[in-house]
Design an enzyme around this catalytic site. Sequence first.
Site, PDB file in Angstrom:
ATOM      1  N   ARG A 184    -101.089   4.284 -73.169  1.00  0.00           N
ATOM      2  CA  ARG A 184    -102.254   5.147 -73.369  1.00  0.00           C
ATOM      3  C   ARG A 184    -101.939   6.522 -72.779  1.00  0.00           C
ATOM      4  O   ARG A 184    -101.714   6.661 -71.574  1.00  0.00           O
ATOM      5  CB  ARG A 184    -103.514   4.577 -72.731  1.00  0.00           C
ATOM      6  CG  ARG A 184    -104.710   5.536 -72.900  1.00  0.00           C
ATOM      7  CD  ARG A 184    -106.061   4.901 -72.708  1.00  0.00           C
ATOM      8  NE  ARG A 184    -106.326   4.503 -71.348  1.00  0.00           N
ATOM      9  CZ  ARG A 184    -107.535   4.111 -70.902  1.00  0.00           C
ATOM     10  NH1 ARG A 184    -108.569   4.073 -71.728  1.00  0.00           N
ATOM     11  NH2 ARG A 184    -107.694   3.738 -69.651  1.00  0.00           N
ATOM     12  N   ASP A 458    -112.750   2.432 -62.481  1.00  0.00           N
ATOM     13  CA  ASP A 458    -111.796   3.465 -62.858  1.00  0.00           C
ATOM     14  C   ASP A 458    -112.559   4.744 -63.155  1.00  0.00           C
ATOM     15  O   ASP A 458    -113.753   4.856 -62.864  1.00  0.00           O
ATOM     16  CB  ASP A 458    -110.919   3.010 -64.033  1.00  0.00           C
ATOM     17  CG  ASP A 458    -111.692   2.879 -65.347  1.00  0.00           C
ATOM     18  OD1 ASP A 458    -112.926   3.125 -65.371  1.00  0.00           O
ATOM     19  OD2 ASP A 458    -111.063   2.532 -66.367  1.00  0.00           O
TER      20      ASP A 458
END
Length: 556
Positions: A184, A458
């Site tokens: 990613r 996160d």
Amino acid sequence: MQHAQRTTNELFSVQLGNGLNSHSAAWTHQAESLLPDALLEIVSQLHRQFNQRRLDLLKARKQRQVKYDNGFIPEYLPEGSLPHHGEWSVAPIPKDLLKRRVEITGPINSKKMVINMLNPNADGVRADMAMLDFEDSMKPAWQNVIDGIENVKQVIEGNLKYFDTRKDKLYQLNTQNHAKVMVRIRGLHLDESNIQYQGQNISAGLFDFVATLFHTGKLQLDKGQTPKFYVPKIEDYIEARYWNDLFVEAQNLMNIEPGSLRATFLIETLPAAIQMEEILYELKDHIAGLNVGRWDKIFSDIKVLRNHGDKIMEDRSTIDMSKPWMKNYAKRLIKICHSHSAMAIGGMSAFTPGQSFEQRLIQRQKVVQDKNNEALLGHDGCWVSHPYFIKPALEQFKNDNQLNILLEDFTKHPDLIPASDGLKTMQGLCKNVRVGIAYQKGWNDDIGCVSWDGMMEDLATLEISRAQTWQWMTHKVELDCGQVVSKELIQQVFNQELEIINIELKQLCHGEKLTKQINLFKQAKIDAEALFTQKEFSDFLSLESDLAKSVSYTHL
């Protein structure tokens, strides 16, 4: 912080050629070895060709937000107005992307974590895919970025290993049985400030993409593997066209046949949820599927509709995939992907296992329920945040994929606009603040994800807490207890939550370690409080935080 005060000439003293230069302190032996002239030449060419388009797209985002702030609600594009309508399919999905039942995700820069994500777990099972992340779970300090590039290169070469001196233990990749690698990259909005072209920062996503494809693309293809990427934070089909053109040109420059790579795009913004079919069409030659990025989607819902007094979101802990607008978003993604032969990947269960046997059973059951719901809905796979959950998640997906589930009775144009009918509570405000302190403490330590209160927090989950707190403060929301949310109340809650954290710390450590931790959390509280109570809302923590602005220099 002192590094951020250096002059431009002092910081950019290494000339790389092709118009590029770098921070002198950033140009370590490791960076030099991973960024050869041939790679930098490609970065330079792609920057010249694509950066103005990127800046125009970012400007268009701001213009859309002004419309939303003035009362506009995102709407579907008129039926038949674009060429994507009619019969079409994405390019055939390569064999090594047809089984994606469970994907585990985590930061790309930690060798130990990457190895643990890729290898079979304690149950002897592994995920189908491991999404190695430059984005939400990794703070983009330069050393982290460079380590991430090196780790991907070593995984594909088959020689990644790590020796833990504290445990006297060697971790190494199981080359015969490991999850397939997906990378990613960072989003369109982020810059890589350590590499500049004639005074302009390079696009962080472009840099991540080029660096990893350069080192691994041909090697993967020679091994019969597909270079696999995840792309975050897309907002509309024009941005999708930008990414597709970038893919084509990068492959040409590396002498790779266009169409060789495959990317999965996260549908994690409200505008993208509205345009997911248009996005899929623009990327049809390079796309493997779409992903339900549920946490960033909640953040985007709040951010996009932040000025709408009738769309003030309820406690973050009560917003899940059972909410009508969230369920519609997931079902729409499945219907659109499967109708065009693309994969529809479910979202992240952000639970962590816990320490006790009882906690693990409770957390495991939460994951089972979540993944069972996703499988029944029609997703082809899902995400988990910890190796412990791979087996129970796998057990919910009985087949390699569910591309045959077309949801023919479900409309393609459901209501995706969030309601404002849930409770706003003091408990919810305290949760937001507590997450803010904990995450900021990790961020200050160059860590992009933290295990906290049974959840893996996160950047996406932090952004929910930050955006919701700001929205409640700005609209002077009255909580269920009768208190009105104000800057003063938020500051009071920050002080209270820090006191609670200090009590918890005293049960975990003593002496100098305790003193150090108390000081670190105190600084985190100060930083997070300032961000949560800003008068003007910042689009992303990673753009606006003073700490984020100096992120590139923290380890130099």
